[in-house]
Motif scaffolding. Sequence first.
Motif, mmCIF file in Angstrom:
data_model
loop_
_atom_site.group_PDB
_atom_site.id
_atom_site.type_symbol
_atom_site.label_atom_id
_atom_site.label_comp_id
_atom_site.label_asym_id
_atom_site.label_seq_id
_atom_site.Cartn_x
_atom_site.Cartn_y
_atom_site.Cartn_z
ATOM 1 N N VAL A 469 0.729 -1.053 -0.068
ATOM 2 C CA VAL A 469 0.008 0.118 -0.067
ATOM 3 C C VAL A 469 0.702 1.197 0.204
ATOM 4 N N ALA A 470 0.590 2.136 -0.967
ATOM 5 C CA ALA A 470 1.414 3.404 -1.136
ATOM 6 C C ALA A 470 0.607 4.359 -0.363
ATOM 7 N N THR A 471 1.536 5.112 0.651
ATOM 8 C CA THR A 471 1.005 6.177 1.469
ATOM 9 C C THR A 471 2.076 7.432 1.501
ATOM 10 N N PRO A 472 1.713 8.552 2.042
ATOM 11 C CA PRO A 472 2.495 9.579 1.849
ATOM 12 C C PRO A 472 4.052 9.509 2.536
ATOM 13 N N ALA A 473 4.042 8.454 3.724
ATOM 14 C CA ALA A 473 4.961 8.104 4.450
ATOM 15 C C ALA A 473 6.099 7.251 3.775
#
Length: 719
Positions: A469-473
Motif C-alpha cells: 500500500v502506497a502512503t505519503p510516508a
Amino acid sequence: MALRDTDPAEIGGYRIEDRLGSGGMGVVYLARSASGRRLAVKVVHGQYADDDEFRTRFSREVAAARQVSGAFTAPVVDADADAPRPWMATLYIPGEDLGTHVRRHGPLPPGRLRELATGLAEALRDIHRAGVVHRDLKPANVMLAEDGPRVIDFGVSRAAESTTADALTQTGRVMGTPPFMSPEQFTSPHEVGPATDVFSLGAVVAYAATRHGPFDSVSPWETATRVVEREPDLAGVPDDLLPFVRLCLEKHPKGRPTPDELLHLLRDGRLPERPERPGAREPGPDPARPARRRRRRTALVAAVAVLAAVAATGVAFLARDGGGTPHALPAGWHAWHRQAGTPAGGNRNTAAPNGPFSGCVTSRTSLVCAGDSVMAARFALADGHNSWTLPVDATPVSLSPGGGTVIGTRPGGVYAIGSEEHAVGTAQEPQIRTRYTVQSLDTAAGRAVWKTVVADNTDSVGPDTGGAVATPAGVFTTYGKASDSYALLDAAHGTVRWRHRMPYGGTDDGDCRLSGAAGQVYLVCHTPDAHGDPDRTTIAQLDPATGKARWTRTATGGLSLLGEARRHLVLGADPAAQKLSGLTLIDLTSQILTTVRLSPPRPASAAYLLRGTLYLTLTSGSVRAVDPATGRELWQSNSTVEQPGPPTASATRLYLASPNGRLAALDLRTGRVAGTLPGRDDSAIDGSSDIPGAPVLSGDALYVLYGRRSVYSVDVKTL
C-alpha cells in the motif's frame, strides 16, 4: 532575503531593511518605524494598483485585520489603501510560517501539534467574534511565534454578515488556496461563512501532523474533487487529535463544531452537549442528496476549471461564466489508442505482448501502466505518446520475468512492484525462485529512483499476494525472504523504517494481507478451521509511525477488506457459489462491529466498493448496486460488457470495460446504460485469461485498458 535595486527605500515613512517574501498579491518587507519598532509591510504588486475591485478588496483586508488585531493575529500599525501601490504595516512576528517550518523540519511533535490546534481554535474564535471570515487559512498564513501561533493575511476575508448581493462574493468567484479550501468554497462560494475557516483549520492541523494535506493531489482538479467528494487522508494524525480533525473536515458546514466547541473538545475530550447538530451525518436515505450532489458537481466543475493555471498564487480564482459546463481535459488532449512498446533490454520474453495491463495510475501529465511482463510503461495523457517502457529485470534470463504492478503515486512518480523468476537447484531437482522488488519510479525520466528487494523465495509469495500500500510516508509491504514480515519503506530512499513479524506466516496456522482504505493501512489476517477453510478474520489498523496496531477487531468467516463507506470499514467474503450473502461493518470511530445480511443472497463474481456503494458484477455483464449500510439493492442492470474488469466511478456514472475494450457507462442513480463503445481487439480474450485493470478517469478523459498492453482514451462527455 536580500533587497533588490527596484525595491523602495521607505514606504509610508517606514525605512525598509529587508525582503521577507513575495506572493501572488504583493511583496512583504521588513521595515522599522522612527521609534525602532520592527514592522512587516505588505505592498501590493503594481499590476493590481489600477484594479478598482482589487483596491476595494485590499481595503477590506485592512479593515478586517484591524477588527481582529489581538493576541492571535498581527496587529495593524498603519495602512494606505489609496496610495499608488496600496500597503499595510503590521507588527513584525519573528519566526517561520507553519508551511516553511514543516517543510524544513518535518511534522510537529504531538505536544506542539496540540498547542497549534488550540492556538488556531482560539484565533478563529476571536476572528469570528469580530464578525470576520478569513477564507484563506493555510500553513503559509500561520506564523509560529514564541508565544503561540498567529494568523496573518486577511487578503480574501470578508465580513460574516455580507449578503449574497455582494459583488465581490458572487457565485462564480472562488477564493482561497485549493488544498485547504472547504467544499462550499468550490460549490457555493457566495454562501461561505465561519464554518469554512473551521474546515481549513482541520486541513492545516492534518498538514502539520503529516507534512501533507488531507486532500493533496498533483492535479488541481483532483484536489478539488477530493475536497468536495472524498474522505480525507488522515494517516499519521495522532489518535488524540483524530476526532478534532475529523469534525473540522465534515463536508456539510452545519456538521462542523464552532471554535468554542473545539476548545471544549481539546480540554475535556468531548464536545459540549447541544440540542441538535444540524447537518451532521445521520443514518438513512437523504431524498435531497442526488439533487445536492448534481448542484455541487456542476459548481465544482465550473470552479476548478482555472485552478491549474493559478493554484500556486494563493489569490482569488475566477470561475468561468456561461451556460455550459466547461470540459476538463488535459491540455492538447485528443482521442487516442496506443500499445506499449517493447522494453529496452531485459528478458526476451517481454518482447511479445500477451495480455492486458493489470492497472494504471495518473501522475501529473502521465498515465503509468504495468503488467504483462513489463515493470511499467508511460503514456502522455494528452496524446498517448509512449515515451518509455521498463522491463522488470534488465538482465536477460531464460525464464519468465513475471510482471509489474503499479500500487500508487508519489510526487513526480509512482510506486510499483516487480517480480522476476530465476532457475535454481540442480538439473535433477530444478526449482524456480521469484525475487520481488518495490520500486519508486520517476515518470519523467523513466528510471527507478530506488529499488528495494522485499522477498526472494521458491513459494511465489510476495507483495503481489500479501499486499503493498502506497502512503505519503512510503510503502507498506510484505517483507522478508519468505514474506514472513511487513515493513514500511521510506518514501525518499526505500530504506526500511520499521519491520514486524506477521502474526501468521502463510502456514497452516493462517495468512495475512496488507490492505488500504480511506488513507489508512490495515493488516487483515485469516485463521482456518479444522478443515483448512477460513474460520476467523482479524483486522488491525496500523500506525505509520511504528507499524503497531492502533486497534484490532475479529469477525467470523474469511473476509476481505472492500473499502470504506460513511466512516465504516466494509468487509465481505469472496462470493461463494457466485453469491454474496452478507457484509461486515466496523465503525471507524467506535470500532463497533455489525453484520449486514443480503436477503436473498445476491449473485456475484466480484464485488467492488466505490464512492460508498457496493457494485456486484457477473461475467455475463450484469451489475447490481447495493447500499452496504443496509444491504438493500439499489438497482440491477445489464451493462452489455461481458467479462467486465474492475469498474471506475465518477460522481454520476459507473464505467466498465471488457478485455477487448468494450466500454459501458451506467447512470449511478438508476443503472441505466448511458453510453457504450464497441470492443477494439477480439484476440485479447483468446490471447490471455487476464482481466485488465480498472479504467482511469482524469477530469473528463477516461483511459481504458484492453487487449495486449494497450490503452485508449475517450472524452466521457461524448458517450
